[in-house]
Enzyme design. Sequence first.
Site, PDB file in Angstrom:
ATOM      1  N   LYS A 184       0.924  58.549  40.452  1.00  0.00           N
ATOM      2  CA  LYS A 184       0.959  59.824  39.740  1.00  0.00           C
ATOM      3  C   LYS A 184       0.637  60.936  40.731  1.00  0.00           C
ATOM      4  CE  LYS A 184      -1.889  62.515  37.823  1.00  0.00           C
ATOM      5  NZ  LYS A 184      -1.277  63.859  38.147  1.00  0.00           N
ATOM      6  N   GLU A 388     -17.973  72.547  49.445  1.00  0.00           N
ATOM      7  CA  GLU A 388     -16.630  72.586  50.013  1.00  0.00           C
ATOM      8  C   GLU A 388     -15.866  73.772  49.434  1.00  0.00           C
ATOM      9  OE1 GLU A 388     -13.101  69.379  50.882  1.00  0.00           O
ATOM     10  OE2 GLU A 388     -14.040  69.326  48.916  1.00  0.00           O
TER      11      GLU A 388
END
Length: 486
Positions: A184, A388
């Site tokens: 996917k 991050e």
Amino acid sequence: MTAMSTMSTKSEMPEPRNLVAGRWVSGGEPSVAVVNPADGQVLTTIPDTAAEGVDEAVRAARAALPAWRSTTPFQRAAVLHRLATAVRGDLEPLARLITLEMGKPIGEARGETAKLADAFDYYAEEGVRVYGETIPNEQAGVTSIVRHEPVGVVGAITPWNYPLELIGWKLAAALAAGCTIVVKPSEYTPSSAVRLFGLLAGAGVPDGVANLVLGAGTAGRALASHPDLDKLAFTGSGATGAAITRSLAKAILTSMELGGSCPQIVTASADLDEAVAGCARRGFRNAGQICIAINRVYVQREVHAAFVDKLTAAVAALSVGPGLDDPDVGPVTNAEIRDRCAAHVEDAVARGAQVRAGGHSPSDLEGTWFSPTVVDDVPPDSLLGSQETFGPVVGVTPYDTAEEAIALANGTDAGLAAYLYARDLGEVFSIGHALEFGNVAVNNPDAGIMNAPYGGRKGSGHGSEHGREGLHAYLQVKHLRIRYGQ
């Protein structure tokens, strides 16, 4: 973008369908818009495949497994080599789809597609080098053989920042190992995956060995929690990785690459020009949207000011524009990234940091953009210093001692990659060994190569891709103990 050019790019988009058991099938009513981040235009609309469609793909992979796992590694290698050749022959259309949907400069997209082909070739060769062992026994007339066998049916959920290369790491290794797979891709970048899977049959990949399902959360959850998977491979955020772990239907093998806030340490002995060039490349390539992008930089105080001046000049000189124009830096892929960049910069400035370059979204560009940004004197407990960003923003912090730099670098939950610039050999080894990361690059900005293991520690995940370890991630060990005599 003019109406004519919008029409021309839309005409490049493949029909958004699933590939199941070798047949292109509908995944349902198109409901998820895929947007060009350079101008905000909708390129295509894909379905969010329901659980029934995902189940059909997993069943196809299960049905194809016995025949595929019984092929020899040399037969599988021939298929993978043909697939590499097919990708190289289709490089430009694949690269354009990456750039249209993800935004990266077309030169980088071409490089990504070439690396995809290289991955197929590499695992074709690595697959024929899976060796077992013969183990001594205390008892006469008994031999123990250790062999490696395919894990089975693999589910793979891949991200948008490297929409083909990160599929390739999983697809190539799984097929070389004798596994079957359901992939996917990200809902932001599905079309290059559709085109790639259109090459499989011509390369000789049997029906059902590799299946593709399109979608967003519905499809992803259905695949991750499917009870008939033998392994799940995931690349994405830590939060999504944790949610996937909780959703597993049973105890199965998993490999997860969850990114991280990657540090760079620059000591007073470093070649500053090399350190700046490395930071400019690894901090801003792909608009900073790389799991191993440099996010936070710790520079020894004696050379801190000179480093920041040089980095500011280098970043200010970066060209910014639509990916098809092949600039240094393209748009960020979605509004979430743009807004996170802005929030991280704003938080750092509120805590006393100074913006030296960029720091804003260009007002003259449509789509989702954030200027390449350098922020100095970033507090370690700020968002930019501890999380991050995953965008074109680098924060710099001075330090005094090696122990302080090591503590700052190791002081987050990230453990994927770190960078060290130092010419003092004692610093290279003492700091390099002390960094708690799966990959450490010293005096260069490339923390990963195809024939060496690549993976994270701590919150950056577990398991390896690349190298023979990446292949063995799709194999399981069997001990075969044979009594043949009295």
